[in-house]
Design a protein around this motif. Structure first.
Motif, PDB file in Angstrom:
ATOM      1  N   ARG A   1      -0.237  -7.677 -10.709  1.00 56.39           N
ATOM      2  CA  ARG A   1       0.992  -7.705  -9.923  1.00 56.39           C
ATOM      3  C   ARG A   1       1.262  -9.130  -9.436  1.00 56.39           C
ATOM      4  O   ARG A   1       0.338  -9.887  -9.162  1.00 56.39           O
TER       5      ARG A   1
ATOM      6  N   ASP B   1       3.466  -0.934  -3.256  1.00 57.09           N
ATOM      7  CA  ASP B   1       3.329  -0.294  -1.949  1.00 57.09           C
ATOM      8  C   ASP B   1       2.586  -1.147  -0.924  1.00 57.09           C
ATOM      9  O   ASP B   1       2.957  -1.193   0.237  1.00 57.09           O
ATOM     10  N   ASP B   2       1.514  -1.821  -1.307  1.00 55.68           N
ATOM     11  CA  ASP B   2       0.701  -2.541  -0.322  1.00 55.68           C
ATOM     12  C   ASP B   2       0.970  -4.041  -0.321  1.00 55.68           C
ATOM     13  O   ASP B   2       0.179  -4.813   0.232  1.00 55.68           O
ATOM     14  N   LEU B   3       2.061  -4.470  -0.934  1.00 53.26           N
ATOM     15  CA  LEU B   3       2.383  -5.891  -0.980  1.00 53.26           C
ATOM     16  C   LEU B   3       3.328  -6.260   0.165  1.00 53.26           C
ATOM     17  O   LEU B   3       4.239  -5.503   0.507  1.00 53.26           O
ATOM     18  N   ASP B   4       3.124  -7.430   0.738  1.00 50.69           N
ATOM     19  CA  ASP B   4       3.961  -7.909   1.835  1.00 50.69           C
ATOM     20  C   ASP B   4       5.151  -8.675   1.252  1.00 50.69           C
ATOM     21  O   ASP B   4       5.120  -9.904   1.129  1.00 50.69           O
TER      22      ASP B   4
ATOM     23  N   TYR C   1       3.694   0.466  -7.575  1.00 51.93           N
ATOM     24  CA  TYR C   1       2.807  -0.687  -7.685  1.00 51.93           C
ATOM     25  C   TYR C   1       2.980  -1.684  -6.541  1.00 51.93           C
ATOM     26  O   TYR C   1       2.109  -2.531  -6.315  1.00 51.93           O
TER      27      TYR C   1
ATOM     28  N   ASP D   1      10.607  -1.181  -3.292  1.00 50.00           N
ATOM     29  CA  ASP D   1      10.209   0.053  -2.620  1.00 50.00           C
ATOM     30  C   ASP D   1      10.288   1.266  -3.534  1.00 50.00           C
ATOM     31  O   ASP D   1       9.756   2.334  -3.214  1.00 50.00           O
TER      32      ASP D   1
END
Length: 467
Positions: free
Chosen positions: A364, A414-417, A412, A408
């Protein structure tokens, strides 16, 4: 980018012409004066918010079509063509290119074609004897490039073929097993299907009406090849009509495009539009779950996601690319503002190149292009096994991505800022048209900047890029 004025005169004229309205009638329906509409159609004024709303309310127009499409692609293509050293002393500013793409798209495309012809002529000087021996001395684009550009400017979505494939796979509105449908369709044409072990993926004998499919290939490939042959045998009139519309310059280009259209039908039948779009949305674009649900490969799923651009039922606008281990782009398509280099490789800072280092894993990346647009990028290696000991293995990497505002909708991300600016890596398109000054991977200087060369000082690069 969010405050950029929207000039879409060509799209407005095309829409009015398609509806069969005069300027006066069109202006009345949009709630503007005739002079105001005339100025918008000639790009003397930007399209107002009121006109955008009226287009959606009065005509059900997909307003995203005003801001993406041929104009953005042509600007990128012209910039890349102008990166040729032959234009080094006469490079027009970006604003002029945007005006040309918006106001005179036919002229812009003619320029792109002219540069392509020049480049090909330059590359073929080494084989001048062969060129002079041809009866037809005209310079033509290579058949492969001509077909590539056809799909490129169709937004990689061929509506008639796509709908025919969906009707084939969903005869009563529900998706059926693709392999079963394909075999039934072939049997109805008097074709028998046999397994083959000679290394050929697909072989059809028109005299015996026997279709041989490689038993070495995985099931997803077998399904795809069966559907490809179904397209050639049962959709010939539709394919011919589409090819006639495209007006290719050579028989070779037409033949290559026919294969491309049959491939398009196969992919669209394996992954029919509405069922696949619904599944993509419900799984939040989980490629592995989609591949398992539809009996397809990861690459087939990723490629199909980039084609979901049916008017009135569009999916997330994705870009899709496939590169080989040398960095050469072998497949490319973008429904986003990001447009790939037509010649050469992709930016080395892009995560698609690192996918070869981590086989079997998704990589990613949050990336930002020089124009300030931010993207979420997904990459993975794909290997095509030979099916036997000693058989060659073909290795590629695929990249799939979208603008970060759609992140959103992807599991893939979901946990990225995505709100943190420092999380985004700088990437470009091609070094010659990338304006970044401090890129440590730059291979050649940017065309539109002057250089400062100081023999007594050396940084990462042997020159400095001036303002």
């Amino acid at each position: 980018m969010a405050n950029q004025k929207l000039y879409a005169g060509v799209k407005l004229r095309e829409t009015r012409t398609r509806l069969g309205l005069t300027q006066k009638e069109f202006a009345a329906k949009l709630g503007v004066s005739l002079p105001y509409l005339n100025q918008m159609e000639n790009n003397n004024r930007p399209v107002s918010t009121g006109v955008v709303l009226a287009l959606a309310q009065e005509f059900g127009f997909d307003v995203t079509e005003l801001s993406v499409g041929d104009a953005e692609r042509m600007v990128t293509d012209m910039r890349e063509a102008l990166a040729d050293p032959v234009f080094a002393e006469a490079t027009p500013p970006l604003a002029d290119l945007r005006l040309a793409a918006s106001n005179a798209p036919a002229l812009a495309r003619a320029f792109i074609d002219l540069h392509r012809a020049y480049r090909q002529t330059h590359e073929r000087l080494a084989s001048l004897d062969e060129a002079l021996g041809r009866e037809d001395g005209r310079v033509q684009p290579s058949p492969w490039e001509e077909v590539r550009d056809f799909f490129h400017y169709c937004d990689n979505y061929i509506d008639a073929v796509d709908r025919a494939a969906e009707h084939f796979s969903c005869p009563d509105g529900q998706s059926k097993d693709a392999m079963t449908l394909a075999i039934e369709a072939l049997q109805a044409e008097g074709v028998s299907v046999e397994n083959s072990n000679n290394g050929e993926l697909r072989g059809y004998d028109a005299d015996t009406r026997i279709l041989r499919i490689s038993s070495r290939a995985d099931l997803a490939t077998q399904r795809f090849q069966l559907l490809h042959q179904v397209a050639l045998l049962t959709q010939s009139k539709l394919l011919d009509a589409t090819l006639d519309f495209a007006r290719f310059q050579s028989n070779e280009a037409r033949a290559i495009a026919r294969i491309g259209l049959a491939n398009y039908f196969a992919g669209a039948a394996l992954l029919p539009y509405r069922p696949f779009l619904e599944a993509a949305q419900s799984t939040r674009h989980d490629l592995e779950r989609l591949a398992d649900q539809f009996g397809a490969s990861i690459e087939q799923v990723a490629h199909r996601l980039s084609t979901l651009q049916r008017p009135g039922a569009k999916g997330v606008p994705f870009f899709f690319v496939r590169v080989d281990q040398a960095g050469t782009i072998t497949k490319r398509h973008s429904a986003t503002r990001l447009q790939f280099a037509r010649f050469g490789g992709a930016c080395p800072l892009w995560n698609v190149h690192r996918a070869f280092e981590t086989p079997g894993r998704f990589l990613r990346q949050l990336a930002e292009t020089p124009d300030g647009v931010r993207y979420f990028c997904l990459a993975r290696d794909v290997s095509k096994q030979g099916g036997a000991w000693g058989a060659p293995v073909r290795r590629f990497a695929i990249g799939l991505g979208c603008e970060v505002r759609h992140a959103d909708q992807l599991v893939y991300a979901d946990d990225l800022d995505v709100a943190r600016k420092a999380a985004f890596e700088p990437i470009g398109i091609s070094c010659r048209i990338c304006e970044r000054k401090s890129c440590h991977q730059r291979s050649v200087p940017p065309l539109e900047r002057r250089l400062n060369v100081n023999p007594n000082h050396r940084g990462v690069l042997p020159y400095e890029i001036a303002e």
